[in-house]
Write an enzyme that holds these catalytic residues in place. Structure first.
Site, PDB file in Angstrom:
ATOM      1  CG  ASP A 131      -7.589  -6.828   7.343  1.00 20.18           C
ATOM      2  OD1 ASP A 131      -6.837  -6.453   8.258  1.00 20.18           O
ATOM      3  OD2 ASP A 131      -7.668  -6.243   6.250  1.00 20.18           O
TER       4      ASP A 131
ATOM      5  CB  SER B 139       1.049  -3.693   9.662  1.00 19.40           C
ATOM      6  OG  SER B 139       0.115  -2.954   8.948  1.00 19.40           O
TER       7      SER B 139
ATOM      8  CB  CYS C 143       0.430  -6.492  16.102  1.00 15.22           C
ATOM      9  SG  CYS C 143       1.295  -4.940  16.366  1.00 15.22           S
TER      10      CYS C 143
ATOM     11  CE1 TYR D 193       2.361  -7.087  -4.009  1.00 16.52           C
ATOM     12  CE2 TYR D 193       1.266  -6.198  -2.069  1.00 16.52           C
ATOM     13  CZ  TYR D 193       2.068  -7.157  -2.662  1.00 16.52           C
ATOM     14  OH  TYR D 193       2.566  -8.188  -1.905  1.00 16.52           O
TER      15      TYR D 193
ATOM     16  NE  ARG E  49      -2.206  -0.947   3.773  1.00 17.71           N
ATOM     17  CZ  ARG E  49      -1.756   0.000   4.582  1.00 17.71           C
ATOM     18  NH1 ARG E  49      -1.879   1.268   4.284  1.00 17.71           N
ATOM     19  NH2 ARG E  49      -1.172  -0.306   5.714  1.00 17.71           N
TER      20      ARG E  49
ATOM     21  CG  HIS F 103      -7.567  -2.465  10.371  1.00 23.28           C
ATOM     22  ND1 HIS F 103      -6.297  -1.998  10.545  1.00 23.28           N
ATOM     23  CD2 HIS F 103      -7.447  -3.529   9.535  1.00 23.28           C
ATOM     24  CE1 HIS F 103      -5.452  -2.727   9.857  1.00 23.28           C
ATOM     25  NE2 HIS F 103      -6.117  -3.665   9.235  1.00 23.28           N
TER      26      HIS F 103
ATOM     27  NE  ARG G 206       0.342  -8.404   2.353  1.00 22.79           N
ATOM     28  CZ  ARG G 206      -0.230  -7.949   3.451  1.00 22.79           C
ATOM     29  NH1 ARG G 206      -1.289  -8.550   3.970  1.00 22.79           N
ATOM     30  NH2 ARG G 206       0.262  -6.905   4.072  1.00 22.79           N
TER      31      ARG G 206
ATOM     32  CE  LYS H  32      -6.160  -3.439   4.832  1.00 20.12           C
ATOM     33  NZ  LYS H  32      -6.464  -3.835   6.204  1.00 20.12           N
TER      34      LYS H  32
HETATM   35  O1  O2Y Z   1       0.254  -4.061   1.264  1.00 20.82           O
HETATM   36  C1  O2Y Z   1      -0.910  -4.291   0.928  1.00 20.82           C
HETATM   37  O2  O2Y Z   1      -1.386  -3.869  -0.126  1.00 20.82           O
HETATM   38  C2  O2Y Z   1      -1.786  -5.088   1.758  1.00 20.82           C
HETATM   39  S1  O2Y Z   1      -2.161  -4.308   3.265  1.00 20.82           S
HETATM   40  C3  O2Y Z   1      -3.136  -5.406   4.170  1.00 20.82           C
HETATM   41  C4  O2Y Z   1      -3.576  -6.572   3.601  1.00 20.82           C
HETATM   42  C5  O2Y Z   1      -4.372  -7.427   4.327  1.00 20.82           C
HETATM   43  C6  O2Y Z   1      -4.713  -7.087   5.584  1.00 20.82           C
HETATM   44  N1  O2Y Z   1      -4.300  -5.939   6.148  1.00 20.82           N
HETATM   45  C7  O2Y Z   1      -3.488  -5.122   5.493  1.00 20.82           C
HETATM   46  C8  O2Y Z   1      -3.069  -3.885   6.237  1.00 20.82           C
HETATM   47  O3  O2Y Z   1      -2.193  -3.141   5.818  1.00 20.82           O
HETATM   48  O4  O2Y Z   1      -3.653  -3.642   7.304  1.00 20.82           O
HETATM   49 MN    MN Z   2      -5.288  -4.965   7.761  1.00 21.58          MN
END
Ligand code: O2Y
Ligand code: MN
Length: 602
Positions: free
Chosen positions: A294, A269, A271, A218, A77, A247, A386, A227
């Site tokens: 999630d 993230s 944890c 991605y 992200r 979340h 992932r 998200k």
């Molecule tokens: O990096 C990404 O695009 C995925 S981020 C993500 C994916 C699944 C669950 N939680 C998260 C997060 O950043 O909280």
């Molecule tokens: Mn998440």
């Protein structure tokens, strides 16, 4: 300008949807517009196309599973390119990037113009939440990425039934996505098309329920149900409509007498959130079932309690560190029908990642597509590699995880990763205190998340990257929900599984042993476990944590449950400083909580 239309279903009678698809096609200029039907045949066909083009590698060792490698610039992200675009900057608040809607739309429209040339534009009707649930919501994602389509098949409920439910005038969230890599006639495609970082935009026009994402293929940037919709946009809808989009994982615990407790837990993230969502309790007679890993959408039910659904249909989990020791249920979930991204490809045709708990392969192909051996300094799998897998494949998924009514939440848990200061578990004195705990949650960064390793990052309710509006107003929404729930409100706890000794050794074993702490929470709900009031909340009374069979020294236990008042005085000041950024918008009741904490600490 012309394009072919394929697979247009007879079921689509929604003039607004048809007009938006046509307008998007005219702007993005794809060769083909293809309406997704969500079938296995569609998935197989798209996947076969990606195998043929070299974008995907089938895994000989895992049935119907595939490995993708992203562009090295497109691996996670992009928080600094993520925008909440509201008419007034203050409505996005200081925790969000903001650009005015007119300006952002102007910029992005020019990027979208012709951006799908040489490609197919896929129209994906999807439901967040079980179809027919009063809590479910509909989205339609337009994308030029077949990788996104296959991931959306797993992560959401895609198909014609969604269009049928939408009818002629149902409400849907339009979500436009382009990888931002048009193809000139005859131009050869690359395995992972995307745009450079300065052209990436993940934008939320929250006042009109609209998502525009450009430039990244991605995860959270591109699978727009997750998200973008289920958190950023849904958090705004939830406030408007009087519910909660959080979340949070959702977990059911059942005690030896058969009593059920439902827990919703928020962690930043890195944890161990997915591990907790799939916990195997070590205490005899206690059972756990996964409902979500999630995101939780929660609404007050007719009996006045708070009910939660998991709006997703799959897991998009971090691979590195996932092993039969840390999370056996996740390992079994990804045995088949799974998409892997940025893992190592072994010579035997399987995936591998650091911390998988199996012997390191003598040779493989790393996430960048290069030969990799254990003596290469760089990790073979990207730290944010992932797996995308159907939730239904999790061996401990609850039999009623898709119950349209959801499950009644008894316990909220917040947490973070702290080597010191924060005890193993603390119970809030009351709802307002619990909201203060959530609002001031903090975690130390690791190699797998943002920032330099070991920095403390405040991450209120683990929503810092996901709250679609001013965070101070979000705190107020939590206070308002508490007022409505009254004595039916879940109890609130704060945990820290990550305490270390001064010489860097873990004080608490974690993983399945965390069930001991969850058991104490359930007993607190029942009123059967004692606690002592401290300056920071209730902590377990001596002997009330079930430590039977655990080799934990009295000194370690003492340290895990110690409130270091000097450290907490500094902590309280830092919390107030953090909350100060929200200025006048900060709810008075949370300012009172901050003052009360300082007063208790003396
Ligand atoms: O990096 C990404 O695009 C995925 S981020 C993500 C994916 C699944 C669950 N939680 C998260 C997060 O950043 O909280
Ligand atoms: Mn998440």
């Amino acid at each position: 300008m012309s394009y072919e239309v394929e697979n247009l279903p007879a079921a689509v009678s929604h003039a607004g949807l048809l007009a938006w698809v046509q307008e998007s096609a005219e702007l993005c200029q794809p060769d083909v517009v293809y309406w997704c039907d969500g079938t296995q045949a569609e998935y197989d066909r798209l996947m076969a196309g990606m195998v043929a083009s070299g974008a995907a590698t089938p895994l000989a060792q895992r049935p119907n599973s595939f490995l993708f490698r992203s562009d090295p610039s497109d691996v996670a992200r992009v928080e600094n390119r993520t925008y909440i675009s509201t008419a007034h900057r203050d409505d996005a608040g200081p925790s969000n990037n903001w650009v005015a809607p007119d300006e952002l739309k102007r910029t992005m429209t020019e990027l979208y113009r012709g951006s799908m040339a040489g490609r197919t534009m896929y129209v994906i009707p999807f439901s967040m939440g079980p179809l027919g649930s009063p809590m479910a919501k509909t989205g339609v994602e337009i994308t030029d990425s077949p990788y996104v389509v296959c991931n959306m098949h797993i992560m959401t409920r895609v198909g014609l039934a969604v269009l049928e439910a939408l009818g002629a005038d149902g409400e849907f969230v339009p979500a436009l996505h382009s990888v931002g890599a048009p193809l000139a006639p005859g131009q050869q495609d690359v395995p992972w098309p995307c745009a450079p970082i300065e052209q990436k935009y993940i934008s939320h026009f929250t006042e009109e329920n609209l998502i525009w994402s450009y430039g990244s293929g991605y995860g959270g940037n591109a699978l727009l149900g997750k998200k973008c919709f289920a958190l950023r946009l849904a958090s705004v809808m939830a406030r408007r409509e009087g519910w909660m989009a959080e979340h949070m994982l959702i977990l059911r615990l059942t005690n030896p007498a058969g009593k059920r407790y439902h827990i919703a837990a928020a962690f930043p993230s890195a944890c161990g959130k997915t591990n907790l969502a799939m916990i195997r309790p070590t205490i005899p007679g206690w059972q756990a079932e996964t409902i979500g890993d999630d995101i939780a959408w929660m609404k007050i039910g007719p009996d006045g309690r708070l009910y939660a659904i998991n709006p997703e249909a799959g897991f998009f989990g971090v691979a590195p560190g996932t092993s039969y020791q840390s999370n056996p249920m996740a390992m079994d979930t990804v045995r088949e029908n799974t998409i892997f991204t940025n893992c190592v490809l072994t010579d035997e045709g399987d995936v591998w990642w650091e911390g998988m708990g199996v012997p390191t392969p003598a040779h493989g192909i790393d996430w960048k597509g290069s030969d990799w051996t254990p003596d290469v300094k760089e990790p073979g799998a990207h730290p944010n590699a992932r797996f995308t897998a159907p939730a239904s494949q999790c061996p401990i998924i609850s039999s009623d995880w898709e119950d349209p009514a959801g499950v009644p939440i008894d316990i909220f848990v917040f947490g973070g990763r702290r080597a010191s200061v924060t005890p193993l578990v603390t119970e809030a004195f009351n709802w307002d205190h619990g909201v203060f705990m959530g609002a001031t949650a903090a975690s130390e960064t690791t190699a797998a998340n943002i920032g330099a390793v070991g920095n403390l990052r405040r991450d209120p309710f683990a929503m810092q990257p996901f709250c679609g509006y001013n965070m101070a107003d979000y705190f107020q929404h939590w206070l308002d929900m508490g007022d409505r729930l009254g004595d039916k409100a879940p109890k609130i706890f704060y945990v820290n599984w990550f305490r270390k000794t001064t010489d860097g050794k873990w004080l608490w074993p974690g993983y399945g042993e965390n069930s001991r702490v969850l058991k104490w929470m359930c007993e607190r709900v029942d009123g059967s476990a004692a606690a002592q009031a401290t300056a920071i909340g209730y902590l377990p009374d001596e002997g009330t944590l079930d430590l039977s069979g655990l080799n934990l020294s009295p000194e370690a236990l003492h340290e895990l449950l110690r409130v270091d008042e000097t450290a907490w005085q500094a902590e309280a000041l830092d919390m107030e400083k953090y909350l100060g950024q929200f200025g006048d918008r900060m709810p008075e009741r949370l300012q009172q909580q901050a003052a009360a904490l300082r007063a208790r600490l003396g």
